[in-house]
Design a protein around this motif. Structure first.
Motif, PDB file in Angstrom:
ATOM      1  N   ARG A 174     -18.863 -30.307-106.238  1.00 37.65           N
ATOM      2  CA  ARG A 174     -18.640 -30.790-104.877  1.00 37.65           C
ATOM      3  C   ARG A 174     -18.012 -32.180-104.890  1.00 37.65           C
ATOM      4  NH1 ARG A 174     -24.448 -28.547-102.694  1.00 37.65           N
ATOM      5  NH2 ARG A 174     -23.816 -26.366-102.501  1.00 37.65           N
ATOM      6  N   ILE A 234     -19.405 -27.608 -98.770  1.00 36.40           N
ATOM      7  CA  ILE A 234     -18.434 -27.517 -99.857  1.00 36.40           C
ATOM      8  C   ILE A 234     -17.921 -28.884-100.278  1.00 36.40           C
ATOM      9  CG2 ILE A 234     -16.158 -26.634-100.543  1.00 36.40           C
ATOM     10  CD1 ILE A 234     -18.308 -24.498-100.451  1.00 36.40           C
ATOM     11  N   ILE A 259     -11.325 -26.168 -98.846  1.00 39.32           N
ATOM     12  CA  ILE A 259     -12.325 -25.154 -98.496  1.00 39.32           C
ATOM     13  C   ILE A 259     -11.784 -23.750 -98.768  1.00 39.32           C
ATOM     14  CG2 ILE A 259     -13.715 -24.189 -96.628  1.00 39.32           C
ATOM     15  CD1 ILE A 259     -13.503 -26.962 -95.267  1.00 39.32           C
ATOM     16  N   ALA A 309     -11.753 -23.073-102.397  1.00 36.16           N
ATOM     17  CA  ALA A 309     -13.098 -22.842-102.946  1.00 36.16           C
ATOM     18  C   ALA A 309     -13.514 -21.392-102.760  1.00 36.16           C
ATOM     19  CB  ALA A 309     -14.098 -23.775-102.266  1.00 36.16           C
ATOM     20  N   GLU A 330     -16.472 -19.056-104.063  1.00 41.32           N
ATOM     21  CA  GLU A 330     -17.656 -19.591-103.393  1.00 41.32           C
ATOM     22  C   GLU A 330     -17.996 -18.738-102.168  1.00 41.32           C
ATOM     23  OE1 GLU A 330     -19.557 -21.821-104.432  1.00 41.32           O
ATOM     24  OE2 GLU A 330     -18.451 -23.182-105.740  1.00 41.32           O
TER      25      GLU A 330
END
Length: 318
Positions: A7, A241, A307, A310, A316
């Motif tokens: 992160r 995130i 984001i 990710a 994620e």
């Protein structure tokens, strides 16, 4: 890499998030020491005219945000000056606000680059380790420009704590720079994610939805409320995130992935002009600039890009 390290790394990938400065908050209420720092020969100034940063050309294609004192003085008289911190070598760094009416004349000087802050980040006009301090300076100086009078009694306020507060001499109230929290989220359901666009976006660009955190609200509940209000989606689990300081004028973007609990999208026409589910494959195409319909996502410096990457690249989930 553990979650905390990942992160931290993701936040550092966003524009304005990386700064080498030691802010030295302990010095802000020591005016004699700050004044001594300002007089050092290695002191440098980031200069903002209104909301527009002024850059100094250092080569045919290179610029810096840092001016020495004589160079900063040559741009125009200071309206406000703030202490930003010390660089890794201990050199003092300050921010200086000058009148926006000087911009036209500054644009005519070949040694200067005068452009908006988004373009500085998007085009990588300065080294990455200078972008964070420039964002810090712009956000702080913009706050000063907007808070000349006391919100409690209306009297003029005076800069204090080396630029990190304003003091009302009439009623004694103290005012401190504000940072507005904003949630920005990718709602996902299975192998699909929600992306939407506002009318002001460049044609073909889709992004995450976002909104301000309201008083008395957690960031998770702000994600759930905004996703329902803007897209008609109920959400369950919310996962943090990354974050990004966003000096337009002074926000902190809190990036999340949210678990969507229903499929039907009902857009709020006041906020969004379009939005739909995108598959993971489409998200990857947008990140790579290869979508068959020429659709694309925000650029590298935006947390929405981080984001989406990710979820689409790193897998994620909420």
């Amino acid at each position: 890499m553990n979650d905390a390290s990942r992160r931290k790394e993701r936040s550092a990938q966003t524009g304005f998030a990386t700064s080498p400065l030691d802010r030295r908050a302990d010095l802000r209420d020591r005016p004699d020491e700050v004044a001594a720092l300002r007089e050092r020969s290695n002191t440098r100034f980031a200069v903002v005219a209104g909301e527009t940063p002024i850059l100094l050309r250092t080569g045919a294609e290179t610029q810096t945000v840092w001016f020495d004192e004589s160079g900063a003085d040559g741009l125009g008289p200071a309206q406000e000056e703030v202490f930003l911190g010390l660089d890794p070598d201990g050199a003092p760094r300050f921010g200086r606000l000058i009148d926006r009416d000087l911009l036209d004349g500054l644009r005519e000087q070949a040694v200067l680059v005068v452009t908006d802050l988004r373009s500085v980040a998007l085009k990588r006009l300065v080294p990455k380790d200078e972008l964070g301090p420039l964002g810090e300076a712009k956000a702080l100086l913009d706050w000063h420009a907007r808070h000349r009078c006391c919100a409690q009694c209306g009297a003029p306020t005076k800069l204090g704590s080396a630029g990190w507060k304003r003091q009302c001499e009439a009623c004694g109230a103290q005012h401190f720079p504000r940072t507005d929290p904003v949630v920005i989220m990718l709602a996902v359901r299975g192998d699909n994610c929600l992306l939407a666009r506002q009318a002001r976006f460049a044609p073909g660009m889709y992004s995450c939805i976002a909104g301000f955190v309201e008083p008395g609200e957690t960031s998770e509940d702000a994600v759930r409320r905004e996703t329902w209000e803007e897209a008609g989606l109920r959400t369950g689990t919310v996962r943090y995130i990354a974050s990004q300081p966003w000096p337009f004028p002074g926000s902190l973007m809190i990036g999340c992935i949210a678990e969507a609990l229903n499929d039907d999208i009902v857009l709020d026409g006041a906020e969004l002009e379009a939005g739909r589910w995108f598959s993971r494959a489409e998200a990857l195409q947008m990140l790579e600039g290869k979508h068959p319909d020429n659709l694309f996502c925000p650029p590298h410096m935006a947390i929405a890009n981080t984001i989406l990457k990710a979820w689409a690249v790193d897998g994620e989930e909420p």
